[in-house]
Scaffold this motif. Sequence first.
Motif, PDB file in Angstrom:
ATOM      1  N   VAL A  50       0.716  -1.287  -0.052  1.00 14.29           N
ATOM      2  CA  VAL A  50       0.039   0.023  -0.099  1.00 14.29           C
ATOM      3  C   VAL A  50       0.851   1.389  -0.071  1.00 14.29           C
ATOM      4  CG1 VAL A  50      -1.894   1.392   1.351  1.00 14.29           C
ATOM      5  CG2 VAL A  50      -1.968  -1.125   1.091  1.00 14.29           C
ATOM      6  N   GLU A  55      -5.844   4.325  -3.616  1.00  6.91           N
ATOM      7  CA  GLU A  55      -7.430   4.155  -3.174  1.00  6.91           C
ATOM      8  C   GLU A  55      -7.934   2.802  -3.833  1.00  6.91           C
ATOM      9  OE1 GLU A  55      -9.726   6.901  -2.696  1.00  6.91           O
ATOM     10  OE2 GLU A  55      -8.228   8.466  -2.430  1.00  6.91           O
ATOM     11  N   THR A  56      -9.087   2.429  -3.273  1.00  9.34           N
ATOM     12  CA  THR A  56      -9.713   0.997  -3.658  1.00  9.34           C
ATOM     13  C   THR A  56      -9.954   1.241  -5.235  1.00  9.34           C
ATOM     14  OG1 THR A  56     -12.017   1.870  -3.189  1.00  9.34           O
ATOM     15  CG2 THR A  56     -10.348   0.607  -1.406  1.00  9.34           C
ATOM     16  N   HIS A  90     -10.110   5.664   0.176  1.00 11.95           N
ATOM     17  CA  HIS A  90      -8.708   5.664   0.659  1.00 11.95           C
ATOM     18  C   HIS A  90      -8.172   4.630   1.376  1.00 11.95           C
ATOM     19  CE1 HIS A  90      -5.009   7.311   2.387  1.00 11.95           C
ATOM     20  NE2 HIS A  90      -4.757   7.669   1.398  1.00 11.95           N
ATOM     21  N   TRP A  91      -7.037   4.245   1.291  1.00  9.27           N
ATOM     22  CA  TRP A  91      -6.572   2.844   2.101  1.00  9.27           C
ATOM     23  C   TRP A  91      -6.736   3.009   3.441  1.00  9.27           C
ATOM     24  CZ3 TRP A  91      -2.927   3.214   5.873  1.00  9.27           C
ATOM     25  CH2 TRP A  91      -2.086   4.194   5.721  1.00  9.27           C
ATOM     26  N   ASN A  95      -8.294   0.337   6.338  1.00  8.59           N
ATOM     27  CA  ASN A  95      -7.407   0.183   7.474  1.00  8.59           C
ATOM     28  C   ASN A  95      -8.059   0.180   8.599  1.00  8.59           C
ATOM     29  OD1 ASN A  95      -4.813  -0.719   8.624  1.00  8.59           O
ATOM     30  ND2 ASN A  95      -4.598   1.357   9.423  1.00  8.59           N
TER      31      ASN A  95
END
Length: 429
Positions: A50, A55-56, A90-91, A95
């Motif tokens: 990551v 972003e996904t 967003h990652w 998370n």
Amino acid sequence: MRIGDSSPPPTLNDFSSLSSRTADPPLPIPSSLPAQTPKSSQPRFAESSVYPYLETNVHHLPMEFTQEPFPTTKSALSTSIHGPDTPFRHWSVINSYITSLVTRNGYEDLINYNTTVENATKTAGQWVLTLRKDGKQQDYWWTETFDAVIVASGHYSVPYIPAIPGLEQFEKSRPGAVIHSKQYRGRDYYRNKRVVVVGASVSAADIAFDLASNGITDKVHAITVGHAANGYFGAGAFEHPVIKNHPSIERVEGRTIQLVDGGRIEDVDNIIFGTGYSWTLPFLPQVEVRNNRVPGLYQHVIYRGDPTLLFVGAVAAGLTFKIFEWQAVLAARILAGRANLPGFEEMKKWEDARIKKRGDGVKFTLVFPDFEEYFEEVRRLAGDEGPGRKLPPFKREWFRAFLDGHDMRKAMWRRLNAEAATGKVKARL
């Protein structure tokens, strides 16, 4: 390396093992346990893939667990590209979402962090696990015994890099110049560099487009010609006017890449491989990995030779994270004695039929586009008798949202490519 880390990744070495899919061998186990040993220097490929602004690339609806809606937080970047109803996250949102599931109700107390299973062997009806804790100065080894094992370690950790004459010499002369997509830490490192991106699927497309669409360099070279694009994202990302597409690499000589059609790319600074991963199970010596898949898995979950060995996540293109939920519930109900499992021969017939249809390689693991069929079969096997979690019916709007998200990304590539072609480029960040 931590998730979202921007520091330089470890350099790659031993390219022959990466290309032969043998780069993750078992560690030698101390002859007597428990034990303490010097810290191992063998790569375990545990660094995160990551990068800071990732972003996904899938709509949030098919990703979320059915009882846990995704957060509505949207990044300014995603909103500027896809509008206020952007389905991507967003990652850091992902998370936080996963962390919130782990930290509630004391679940985190059941997890051993920085601990790896180095061997799992069944003896006298029980699984004996050899464990190793990564300490600051030493490794700590011991064994524990369990009734069953669920393998949920994933298969996107060990990079695959094809064998190319001269590649390792290029990396040795310019340490860090060759990376795999999982080591990509963002575009800034490549400013004004001559970069070659190898691969035609998702990661290579994202990286090539990231470099091309942000003014990092005036030309990105992509090795895509003659290679199949991703089945649902397509090749639109590679149609950016800054990207020049080439056929396969024949060899690397100094800083020159010789191509199979006789062409060449000169003065290369960096090569980034988006060429996939190798599936490794160094802790399960009795389980074969063949053609980058695990044979003997019924419905990608149950190890036919021993139903106390179960897998979660042994699929590709399967609606992460939702498919993990279905598989986990099935695994739990099997171990609780509440699932409806067929006999050995029927399990084997399923695998034989799927090999005939999909082949005995990675395509065997693809769930797309048969999501409803697979989810409903897992739900049927899991059953609804007795206490415990029951799976809901598959909703077709999950598949529709999955496709809608892909269409949004493809539309984004077309729009931004057209803007770049006409010189109407807006800064993305």
